[in-house]
Motif scaffolding. Structure first.
Motif, mmCIF file in Angstrom:
data_model
loop_
_atom_site.group_PDB
_atom_site.id
_atom_site.type_symbol
_atom_site.label_atom_id
_atom_site.label_comp_id
_atom_site.label_asym_id
_atom_site.label_seq_id
_atom_site.Cartn_x
_atom_site.Cartn_y
_atom_site.Cartn_z
ATOM 1 N N ARG A 1 0.895 -1.136 0.062
ATOM 2 C CA ARG A 1 0.051 0.026 -0.082
ATOM 3 C C ARG A 1 0.777 1.339 0.108
ATOM 4 O O ARG A 1 1.558 1.437 1.157
ATOM 5 N N PRO A 2 1.012 1.846 -1.233
ATOM 6 C CA PRO A 2 1.809 2.997 -1.272
ATOM 7 C C PRO A 2 1.323 4.077 -0.200
ATOM 8 O O PRO A 2 0.266 4.281 0.013
ATOM 9 N N HIS A 3 2.503 5.089 0.465
ATOM 10 C CA HIS A 3 1.862 6.102 1.396
ATOM 11 C C HIS A 3 1.116 7.030 0.498
ATOM 12 O O HIS A 3 0.324 7.580 1.352
ATOM 13 N N GLY A 4 1.037 6.981 -0.508
ATOM 14 C CA GLY A 4 0.333 8.101 -1.093
ATOM 15 C C GLY A 4 -0.936 7.942 -1.781
ATOM 16 O O GLY A 4 -1.488 8.752 -2.577
ATOM 17 N N ASP A 5 -1.314 6.681 -1.619
ATOM 18 C CA ASP A 5 -2.742 6.136 -2.000
ATOM 19 C C ASP A 5 -4.038 7.046 -1.457
ATOM 20 O O ASP A 5 -3.898 7.580 -0.212
ATOM 21 N N ARG A 6 -4.838 7.055 -2.017
ATOM 22 C CA ARG A 6 -6.040 7.906 -1.711
ATOM 23 C C ARG A 6 -6.548 7.922 -0.397
ATOM 24 O O ARG A 6 -6.811 8.713 0.272
ATOM 25 N N LYS A 7 -6.745 6.658 -0.046
ATOM 26 C CA LYS A 7 -7.461 6.186 1.202
ATOM 27 C C LYS A 7 -6.467 6.508 2.369
ATOM 28 O O LYS A 7 -6.993 7.296 3.696
ATOM 29 N N SER A 8 -5.137 6.532 2.145
ATOM 30 C CA SER A 8 -4.205 7.024 3.091
ATOM 31 C C SER A 8 -4.185 8.523 3.427
ATOM 32 O O SER A 8 -4.030 8.883 4.418
ATOM 33 N N SER A 9 -4.134 9.132 2.382
ATOM 34 C CA SER A 9 -4.073 10.497 2.266
ATOM 35 C C SER A 9 -5.404 10.867 3.018
ATOM 36 O O SER A 9 -5.148 11.960 3.806
ATOM 37 N N GLU A 10 -6.440 10.470 2.808
ATOM 38 C CA GLU A 10 -7.814 10.815 3.331
ATOM 39 C C GLU A 10 -7.674 10.703 4.762
ATOM 40 O O GLU A 10 -8.028 11.486 5.602
ATOM 41 N N MET A 11 -7.038 9.538 5.308
ATOM 42 C CA MET A 11 -7.174 8.983 6.711
ATOM 43 C C MET A 11 -6.056 10.160 7.490
ATOM 44 O O MET A 11 -6.226 10.521 8.619
ATOM 45 N N THR A 12 -5.116 10.421 6.855
ATOM 46 C CA THR A 12 -4.012 11.303 7.086
ATOM 47 C C THR A 12 -4.463 12.571 7.445
ATOM 48 O O THR A 12 -4.308 13.388 8.717
ATOM 49 N N LEU A 13 -5.456 13.062 6.693
ATOM 50 C CA LEU A 13 -5.704 14.453 6.667
ATOM 51 C C LEU A 13 -7.078 14.382 7.943
ATOM 52 O O LEU A 13 -7.031 15.271 8.585
#
Length: 242
Positions: A89-101
């Motif tokens: 799972r790349p760090h920049g994928d959409r789900k990870s970016s959304e959860m990070t935000l």
């Protein structure tokens, strides 16, 4: 899965819980000596690890520094072995970016950032095993890690999810219940003041039902708060004994 299977006629869910019942919560603080703060939490079969560094001087570009408060830097990730589907799972994928935000927004609302101008607080959270309520487990683990780091907050931040099946709100959804679809709410709450740090909804729900679903999530957050508070008190007692 049909909605009928999620709640039996006797009022029991797939895993045997009642509608308002939470999965078992276990947590530990201070699991990494190298970090300023760390914590591990299990909510049912969902397992999350949080690590906090800071407050420290800005790293990288100093132009990002905020003159009146600390910059909260968050990063969410899922271990490749966290689900039955093994994949990178790349760090920049959409789900990870959304959860990070979402994590960033949640902790900016809770941490007293004005006490640390021109500094940075790093919060890293990883899901080790995913079985529903990933965001909520991350918030609860990060709360304990921030407290372990000695960073002052307005209050605990406690998170829980809730869904709606057959006119009944369900608290603390498991993966099976999430995967079934239907309206779901994720709530991050500051329990003492009852201020909402973050509220997310992923499907339509009639406004007549919204209040009871949010109320179910709010009650679950308060139940989580009782567990986290006990974990903090036990950790402090152990630390003072040592």
């Amino acid at each position: 899965m049909a909605a009928l299977e999620l709640l039996s006629d006797e009022g029991y869910r797939v895993d045997g819980r009642r509608a308002a019942e939470l999965r078992k919560v276990r947590a530990r603080m201070g699991v990494f000596a190298q970090a300023d703060g760390s914590a591990y939490i299990e909510q049912g079969n969902t397992k999350a690890l949080a690590v906090v560094y800071g407050p420290h001087e800005m790293r990288g570009s100093r132009s990002k520094a905020l003159h009146d408060r600390a910059l909260v830097n968050c990063q969410y990730s899922m271990a490749t072995f966290s689900t039955s589907e093994r994949k990178r799972r790349p760090h920049g994928d959409r789900k990870s970016s959304e959860m990070t935000l979402h994590l960033k927004q949640t902790f900016e609302a809770a941490i007293l950032t004005q006490l640390y101008p021109r500094s940075q607080i790093d919060i890293y959270v990883q899901i080790l095993q995913a079985d529903g309520g990933n965001y909520c487990a991350c918030v609860n683990a990060a709360t304990l890690a921030v407290i372990d780091a000695g960073i002052p907050m307005r209050d605990y931040v406690c998170a829980s999810s809730a869904g709606f099946v057959e006119d009944t709100p369900l608290a603390d959804l498991s993966y099976v219940e999430e995967a079934a679809g239907g309206p779901q709410v994720a709530l991050a709450l500051l329990p003492a003041s009852e201020h909402i740090a973050l509220l997310e909804m992923n499907a339509r729900l009639h406004e007549d039902r919204l209040e009871e679903v949010i109320e179910a999530a709010s009650r679950a957050c308060k139940a989580v708060h009782a567990v986290l508070d006990r974990v903090v008190r036990d950790h402090v007692q152990e630390a003072t004994a040592l």
